[in-house]
Design a protein around this motif. Structure first.
Motif, PDB file in Angstrom:
ATOM      1  N   ARG A  95    -121.737   5.183  57.765  1.00 44.84           N
ATOM      2  CA  ARG A  95    -121.890   3.579  57.956  1.00 44.84           C
ATOM      3  C   ARG A  95    -120.644   3.156  57.629  1.00 44.84           C
ATOM      4  N   ARG A  96    -119.850   3.898  57.023  1.00 41.09           N
ATOM      5  CA  ARG A  96    -118.360   3.469  56.611  1.00 41.09           C
ATOM      6  C   ARG A  96    -117.344   3.579  57.720  1.00 41.09           C
ATOM      7  N   PRO A  97    -116.554   2.556  57.909  1.00 42.07           N
ATOM      8  CA  PRO A  97    -115.223   2.731  58.899  1.00 42.07           C
ATOM      9  C   PRO A  97    -114.563   3.567  58.661  1.00 42.07           C
ATOM     10  N   PRO A  98    -113.759   4.249  59.458  1.00 44.30           N
ATOM     11  CA  PRO A  98    -112.704   5.094  59.052  1.00 44.30           C
ATOM     12  C   PRO A  98    -111.524   4.435  58.379  1.00 44.30           C
ATOM     13  N   VAL A  99    -111.098   4.937  57.376  1.00 44.09           N
ATOM     14  CA  VAL A  99    -110.020   4.415  56.795  1.00 44.09           C
ATOM     15  C   VAL A  99    -108.689   5.197  56.774  1.00 44.09           C
ATOM     16  N   VAL A 100    -107.737   4.704  57.183  1.00 43.15           N
ATOM     17  CA  VAL A 100    -106.397   5.263  57.261  1.00 43.15           C
ATOM     18  C   VAL A 100    -105.648   4.822  55.950  1.00 43.15           C
ATOM     19  N   PRO A 101    -105.038   5.780  54.871  1.00 40.73           N
ATOM     20  CA  PRO A 101    -104.411   5.430  53.945  1.00 40.73           C
ATOM     21  C   PRO A 101    -103.232   4.416  54.201  1.00 40.73           C
ATOM     22  N   PRO A 102    -103.008   3.233  53.826  1.00 38.07           N
ATOM     23  CA  PRO A 102    -101.431   2.538  54.175  1.00 38.07           C
ATOM     24  C   PRO A 102    -100.534   3.014  53.869  1.00 38.07           C
ATOM     25  N   GLY A 103    -100.445   4.108  53.002  1.00 38.86           N
ATOM     26  CA  GLY A 103     -99.184   4.876  52.589  1.00 38.86           C
ATOM     27  C   GLY A 103     -98.858   5.856  53.924  1.00 38.86           C
ATOM     28  N   ALA A 104     -99.724   6.246  54.581  1.00 38.09           N
ATOM     29  CA  ALA A 104     -99.551   6.908  55.965  1.00 38.09           C
ATOM     30  C   ALA A 104     -98.738   6.091  56.831  1.00 38.09           C
ATOM     31  N   LEU A 105     -99.190   4.909  57.143  1.00 36.43           N
ATOM     32  CA  LEU A 105     -98.778   4.002  57.784  1.00 36.43           C
ATOM     33  C   LEU A 105     -97.379   3.367  57.515  1.00 36.43           C
ATOM     34  N   ALA A 106     -97.263   3.042  56.083  1.00 37.30           N
ATOM     35  CA  ALA A 106     -96.080   2.632  55.607  1.00 37.30           C
ATOM     36  C   ALA A 106     -94.961   3.722  55.942  1.00 37.30           C
ATOM     37  N   GLU A 107     -95.238   5.237  55.522  1.00 36.02           N
ATOM     38  CA  GLU A 107     -94.209   6.297  55.822  1.00 36.02           C
ATOM     39  C   GLU A 107     -93.770   6.088  57.450  1.00 36.02           C
ATOM     40  N   ALA A 108     -94.562   6.014  58.025  1.00 35.89           N
ATOM     41  CA  ALA A 108     -94.078   6.095  59.505  1.00 35.89           C
ATOM     42  C   ALA A 108     -93.401   4.907  59.828  1.00 35.89           C
ATOM     43  N   GLU A 109     -93.668   3.712  59.386  1.00 34.92           N
ATOM     44  CA  GLU A 109     -92.832   2.502  59.706  1.00 34.92           C
ATOM     45  C   GLU A 109     -91.331   2.547  59.076  1.00 34.92           C
ATOM     46  N   ARG A 110     -91.233   3.035  57.848  1.00 36.23           N
ATOM     47  CA  ARG A 110     -90.097   3.267  57.273  1.00 36.23           C
ATOM     48  C   ARG A 110     -89.269   4.204  57.906  1.00 36.23           C
ATOM     49  N   ALA A 111     -89.823   5.316  58.285  1.00 35.26           N
ATOM     50  CA  ALA A 111     -89.064   6.345  59.197  1.00 35.26           C
ATOM     51  C   ALA A 111     -88.554   5.798  60.541  1.00 35.26           C
ATOM     52  N   LEU A 112     -89.572   5.243  61.171  1.00 37.59           N
ATOM     53  CA  LEU A 112     -88.801   4.441  62.529  1.00 37.59           C
ATOM     54  C   LEU A 112     -87.812   3.573  62.097  1.00 37.59           C
ATOM     55  N   ALA A 113     -87.943   2.715  61.041  1.00 32.54           N
ATOM     56  CA  ALA A 113     -86.697   1.869  60.953  1.00 32.54           C
ATOM     57  C   ALA A 113     -85.452   2.425  60.401  1.00 32.54           C
ATOM     58  N   ALA A 114     -85.532   3.535  59.779  1.00 27.84           N
ATOM     59  CA  ALA A 114     -84.661   4.305  59.378  1.00 27.84           C
ATOM     60  C   ALA A 114     -83.781   4.872  60.390  1.00 27.84           C
ATOM     61  N   ALA A 115     -84.694   5.446  61.647  1.00 27.60           N
ATOM     62  CA  ALA A 115     -83.922   5.968  62.687  1.00 27.60           C
ATOM     63  C   ALA A 115     -83.396   5.041  63.719  1.00 27.60           C
ATOM     64  N   GLY A 116     -83.716   3.461  63.390  1.00 31.00           N
ATOM     65  CA  GLY A 116     -83.509   2.631  64.307  1.00 31.00           C
ATOM     66  C   GLY A 116     -84.321   2.470  65.605  1.00 31.00           C
ATOM     67  N   LEU A 117     -85.516   2.952  65.420  1.00 28.75           N
ATOM     68  CA  LEU A 117     -86.516   2.986  66.429  1.00 28.75           C
ATOM     69  C   LEU A 117     -87.787   1.920  66.249  1.00 28.75           C
ATOM     70  N   ALA A 118     -87.535   1.161  65.109  1.00 31.75           N
ATOM     71  CA  ALA A 118     -88.668   0.155  65.035  1.00 31.75           C
ATOM     72  C   ALA A 118     -88.553  -0.944  66.168  1.00 31.75           C
ATOM     73  N   GLY A 119     -89.574  -1.169  66.927  1.00 31.09           N
ATOM     74  CA  GLY A 119     -89.597  -2.102  67.981  1.00 31.09           C
ATOM     75  C   GLY A 119     -89.181  -1.363  69.281  1.00 31.09           C
ATOM     76  N   ASN A 120     -88.773  -0.109  69.306  1.00 39.43           N
ATOM     77  CA  ASN A 120     -88.222   0.400  70.468  1.00 39.43           C
ATOM     78  C   ASN A 120     -89.192   1.531  70.709  1.00 39.43           C
ATOM     79  N   GLU A 121     -90.412   1.275  71.051  1.00 35.65           N
ATOM     80  CA  GLU A 121     -91.658   2.091  71.182  1.00 35.65           C
ATOM     81  C   GLU A 121     -91.152   3.241  72.458  1.00 35.65           C
ATOM     82  N   GLU A 122     -90.326   2.721  73.570  1.00 34.81           N
ATOM     83  CA  GLU A 122     -90.339   3.533  74.797  1.00 34.81           C
ATOM     84  C   GLU A 122     -89.248   4.665  74.454  1.00 34.81           C
ATOM     85  N   GLU A 123     -88.175   4.485  73.397  1.00 31.17           N
ATOM     86  CA  GLU A 123     -87.461   5.312  73.261  1.00 31.17           C
ATOM     87  C   GLU A 123     -88.008   6.319  72.148  1.00 31.17           C
TER      88      GLU A 123
END
Length: 75
Positions: free
Chosen positions: A35-63
């Motif tokens: 009955r519990r909703p699925p939980v994604v650890p915030p650290g997993a999302l934060a890691e992806a966001e940091r990596a996208l920003a470091a690569a200059g890809l944040a906000g550029n999903e198409e690329e």
């Protein structure tokens, strides 16, 4: 087999995204009677966001997804 030559930061962004995707899939593959909703650890999302920003890809999903498809076409 990778078909594109990525920078280290682009490769890190793709790898972080693939780890996040695996985490999300695992969260949703839980027991259906739970009955519990699925939980994604915030650290997993934060890691992806940091990596996208470091690569200059944040906000550029198409690329980003173009890179992802060229490096990992089975996704």
């Amino acid at each position: 087999m990778p078909t594109a030559v990525l920078t280290d930061r682009e490769r890190a962004a793709v790898q972080a995204y693939l780890r996040l995707l695996g985490t999300v899939r695992a969260a949703f593959d839980g027991a259906p009677e739970s009955r519990r909703p699925p939980v994604v650890p915030p650290g997993a999302l934060a890691e992806a966001e940091r990596a996208l920003a470091a690569a200059g890809l944040a906000g550029n999903e198409e690329e980003f997804f173009r890179l992802l498809r060229s490096w990992c076409p089975e996704i």
